[in-house]
Design a protein around this motif. Sequence first.
Motif, short mmCIF file in Angstrom:
data_model
loop_
_atom_site.label_atom_id
_atom_site.label_comp_id
_atom_site.label_asym_id
_atom_site.label_seq_id
_atom_site.Cartn_x
_atom_site.Cartn_y
_atom_site.Cartn_z
N ILE A 153 55.56 71.35 21.37
CA ILE A 153 54.14 71.61 21.08
C ILE A 153 53.47 72.92 21.42
O ILE A 153 52.27 73.17 21.19
CB ILE A 153 53.53 70.59 22.37
N LEU A 154 54.50 73.89 21.59
CA LEU A 154 54.06 75.18 21.72
C LEU A 154 54.60 76.11 20.51
O LEU A 154 54.23 77.28 20.65
CB LEU A 154 54.37 75.88 23.39
N LYS A 155 55.84 76.13 20.19
CA LYS A 155 56.69 76.96 19.42
C LYS A 155 55.90 77.64 18.13
O LYS A 155 55.97 78.61 17.95
CB LYS A 155 57.86 76.21 18.97
N LYS A 265 44.76 72.64 17.05
CA LYS A 265 45.16 71.76 16.11
C LYS A 265 46.87 71.62 16.19
O LYS A 265 47.48 70.96 15.16
CB LYS A 265 44.88 72.51 14.52
N THR A 266 47.62 72.20 17.21
CA THR A 266 48.82 72.28 17.40
C THR A 266 49.30 71.26 18.54
O THR A 266 50.16 70.55 18.36
CB THR A 266 49.30 73.71 17.53
N VAL A 267 48.63 71.64 19.60
CA VAL A 267 49.46 70.93 20.88
C VAL A 267 49.47 69.60 20.99
O VAL A 267 50.51 68.97 20.89
CB VAL A 267 48.90 71.68 22.14
N ILE A 268 48.09 68.98 21.19
CA ILE A 268 48.17 67.70 21.17
C ILE A 268 48.68 66.91 19.83
O ILE A 268 49.12 65.73 19.91
CB ILE A 268 46.69 66.97 21.73
N PRO A 269 47.99 67.42 18.63
CA PRO A 269 48.39 66.54 17.35
C PRO A 269 49.97 66.53 17.14
O PRO A 269 50.57 65.81 16.76
CB PRO A 269 47.79 67.56 16.45
N THR A 270 50.44 67.58 17.72
CA THR A 270 52.11 67.75 17.74
C THR A 270 52.49 66.43 18.72
O THR A 270 53.54 65.81 18.12
CB THR A 270 52.79 69.11 17.84
#
Length: 284
Positions: A153-155, A265-270
């Motif tokens: 979720i963070l990378k 667009k990254t954390v929760i979508p992932t």
Amino acid sequence: MGFKNGIMNKPQIKVATIDLYNNERNEGMRCIKEIVADAGIKNSNIDLKYDVFETRYKGDVPDLSYDIFISSGGPGSPFEDEDKQWDKDYFTLLDKIWNHNQTSEQKKYIFFICHSFQMMARFFQFGEVNQRFINSFGVMPFLKTDEGKNDTILKDLTDPFYAADIRHWQVVNPNQKKIDEFGAKILSWEIPEEENKDNPAITSIRISNEIAGTQFHPEADPESMLYHFKQDERKKFIIDRYNEDRYWEMIGLLEHPDKIKLTRKTVIPTFINNAINDLISITV
């Protein structure tokens, strides 16, 4: 999956948002709904069902028929409703999700945001929940841990990465015994200010593959933050706390593609996409 009249039925994935805003006007619920809708569009091979439960305001709590839960931000103290039924029912649900995941192959997934992150800390006891020395508000940078640099979720975020931070409370003093007990991993920290330079807050954690949370608001988009920045008391707070240049700098950060737009667009979508992929791999 099954067949009906020669047509393959799509597997259904049920997503529940646990609304802890207590009927307070907010932008968070709009942002979460849009993220879930986007996940449904991108995963056209599933039938994604979405429901909202006004847990704090009406006492509505989802049951375990849902696959993915998103627990929202909200106002006030994470302790103020300890004696209320919704608070008890909320923790009962967390207990059921945790116990279910210990015994079932098909897991339940839950993501905690801001106020819910503090509730999460109350439940898992991975740190001390207390009132921050001063309210935090704005677009803030956060530092990844080594675990965070490799976490899904963070990378893909920058380091430091930027996110909306709106909180009066915090989670500090990690309980390493509990963290080790769960096999949890702290993913990021706030960048400390002078008043808390020796005791920064935990800002994201992964309890397990299925359970994660952030103290910041990963769902926030530029529109939602502009709503906050335009409020006179928020503008005054930033200018008094820092200066007017910092206020305008934060507004400028809203349009940077690698700041809160990237976090959004990254954390929760992932998290949702990983959950969907895991759930589908079991049903196929």
